[in-house]
Design a protein around this motif. Sequence first.
Motif, PDB file in Angstrom:
ATOM      1  N   HIS A   1      -3.589  30.494   4.134  1.00 30.58           N
ATOM      2  CA  HIS A   1      -4.812  31.174   4.477  1.00 30.58           C
ATOM      3  C   HIS A   1      -5.476  30.478   5.628  1.00 30.58           C
ATOM      4  O   HIS A   1      -5.177  29.328   5.890  1.00 30.58           O
TER       5      HIS A   1
ATOM      6  N   ARG B   1      -3.541  42.862   4.447  1.00 27.13           N
ATOM      7  CA  ARG B   1      -3.772  42.070   3.227  1.00 27.13           C
ATOM      8  C   ARG B   1      -2.838  42.536   2.126  1.00 27.13           C
ATOM      9  O   ARG B   1      -2.697  43.742   1.898  1.00 27.13           O
TER      10      ARG B   1
ATOM     11  N   SER C   1     -11.472  32.751   8.528  1.00 24.80           N
ATOM     12  CA  SER C   1     -12.534  33.717   8.217  1.00 24.80           C
ATOM     13  C   SER C   1     -13.542  33.794   9.367  1.00 24.80           C
ATOM     14  O   SER C   1     -13.810  32.799  10.019  1.00 24.80           O
TER      15      SER C   1
ATOM     16  N   LYS D   1      -6.305  44.933   7.545  1.00 24.46           N
ATOM     17  CA  LYS D   1      -6.275  43.469   7.485  1.00 24.46           C
ATOM     18  C   LYS D   1      -4.848  42.928   7.372  1.00 24.46           C
ATOM     19  O   LYS D   1      -4.610  41.744   7.602  1.00 24.46           O
TER      20      LYS D   1
ATOM     21  N   GLU E   1     -16.675  31.142   2.231  1.00 21.37           N
ATOM     22  CA  GLU E   1     -16.802  32.269   1.318  1.00 21.37           C
ATOM     23  C   GLU E   1     -17.482  31.847   0.007  1.00 21.37           C
ATOM     24  O   GLU E   1     -17.541  30.665  -0.332  1.00 21.37           O
TER      25      GLU E   1
ATOM     26  N   SER F   1     -13.107  39.411   3.552  1.00 19.00           N
ATOM     27  CA  SER F   1     -13.557  38.870   4.829  1.00 19.00           C
ATOM     28  C   SER F   1     -12.995  39.712   5.992  1.00 19.00           C
ATOM     29  O   SER F   1     -11.910  40.286   5.894  1.00 19.00           O
TER      30      SER F   1
ATOM     31  N   ASN G   1     -11.432  39.487   8.735  1.00 20.38           N
ATOM     32  CA  ASN G   1     -10.416  38.920   9.622  1.00 20.38           C
ATOM     33  C   ASN G   1      -9.075  39.565   9.303  1.00 20.38           C
ATOM     34  O   ASN G   1      -8.891  40.116   8.225  1.00 20.38           O
TER      35      ASN G   1
HETATM   36 MG    MG Z   1     -10.628  36.261   3.025  1.00 23.56          MG
END
Ligand code: MG
Length: 371
Positions: free
Chosen positions: A274, A89, A182, A87, A211, A174, A176
């Motif tokens: 985001h 992330r 998302s 991701k 979410e 999520s 993505n």
């Molecule tokens: Mg997310």
Amino acid sequence: MSLPPDGRDMETRIYDVSAFTEETLRLADLHGDREARRAADEALAAIGEAADALRRGGLVAFPTETVYGLGADAFCEGAVRKVYEVKGRPSDNPMIVHIARASDVAMLTPGLSPDMVRLIDAFWPGPLTLVAPKRPELPGAVTGGLGTVAMRMPDCAAAVELIRRAGSPVAAPSANISGRPSPTRGEHAVRDLDGAVDVILVGGECRVGIESTVLDVSGPSPTVLRPGIIGPDDIAAVIGREVGMDPALRGRGEALADGAGAAAPKAPGMKYRHYAPKAEMLVLEGRRDRVEGELSRLKALNEGVGRKVGVLLFDEKAFVEAAHGFFARLREMDDEGVDLILAGALSESDSLGFAVMNRMLRAAGYNVARV
Ligand code: MG
Ligand code: AMP
């Protein structure tokens, strides 16, 4: 935003599991509908394959009622690390752990407070995530090194079956690439993750579209860390006392610039920009007639200089529709090559309006004009 450096060369198996719903299962079992049975069995075989992938430490994208999730066995640290990698992330942004039976919370957290028991009874399966002290056995990679864990049971037959067959709680943010809107449809998850994960289960459009509500019940007063379709009043009605709101949620992005400041959000993920579309985005707030007037004026002005403009304006009271369509509209406008998105603000006095506005403001990088 960069794609994962090493993760685009896998063969991703993509299966349609949209036939695996409570409704088809009911038709198949109760009414002996053969067609429904066949479709459900095919979906079930795909879910079984996906569960095998999870058991082997692989990654699986799957539908839930909120948005698509990208799952790994929560107790397999290597798999969890791969999720962050794929991701892109930040590793200090913890994941929600998904379970198939409410009683499985005991695998993640040592004891249930009376509030938790009431909330689980009232809202699970469903879009409420509870943050509580974590068990030491749960890898710290899942919780971004925090002493608490975020947990929920999704209200989606395919997701629950996947987790049940995996035989272990599933850590899933999520599905993505970090920073992108998302995914609320299978094709969104495919677009972001094809070639980087083992299996993608495609299950139609997510019913809720934003979410889950994240509620911290680890301290003395329950606090909403991320707003969602289940609002603070719904929660207060169940536990019989007031519910707090992370003060950072009322801010206008100060924490984005200064994550360590007084307004730093308690959910680490809330401090990142985001949901961002590729286009520049401006949110207009004010009386509806003025917003509409200003939207047309700015649209004409920008089109006059050759920019492609997209407009995101939901009916004033249509909060459920706004939540349902928000992320998909952002992605559509990116696909259409829109340069500028002009969005009309929703009323934040409604709790779902507030939840959608939280996403809208962050998608726009808090680029807001009052009219
Ligand atoms: Mg997310
Ligand atoms: P996502 O997985 O993308 O839906 O994001 C999950 C959200 O829950 C992020 O905003 C996280 O920062 C937040 N979250 C997850 N675990 C915790 C935790 N233990 N404490 C506070 N927030 C959490």
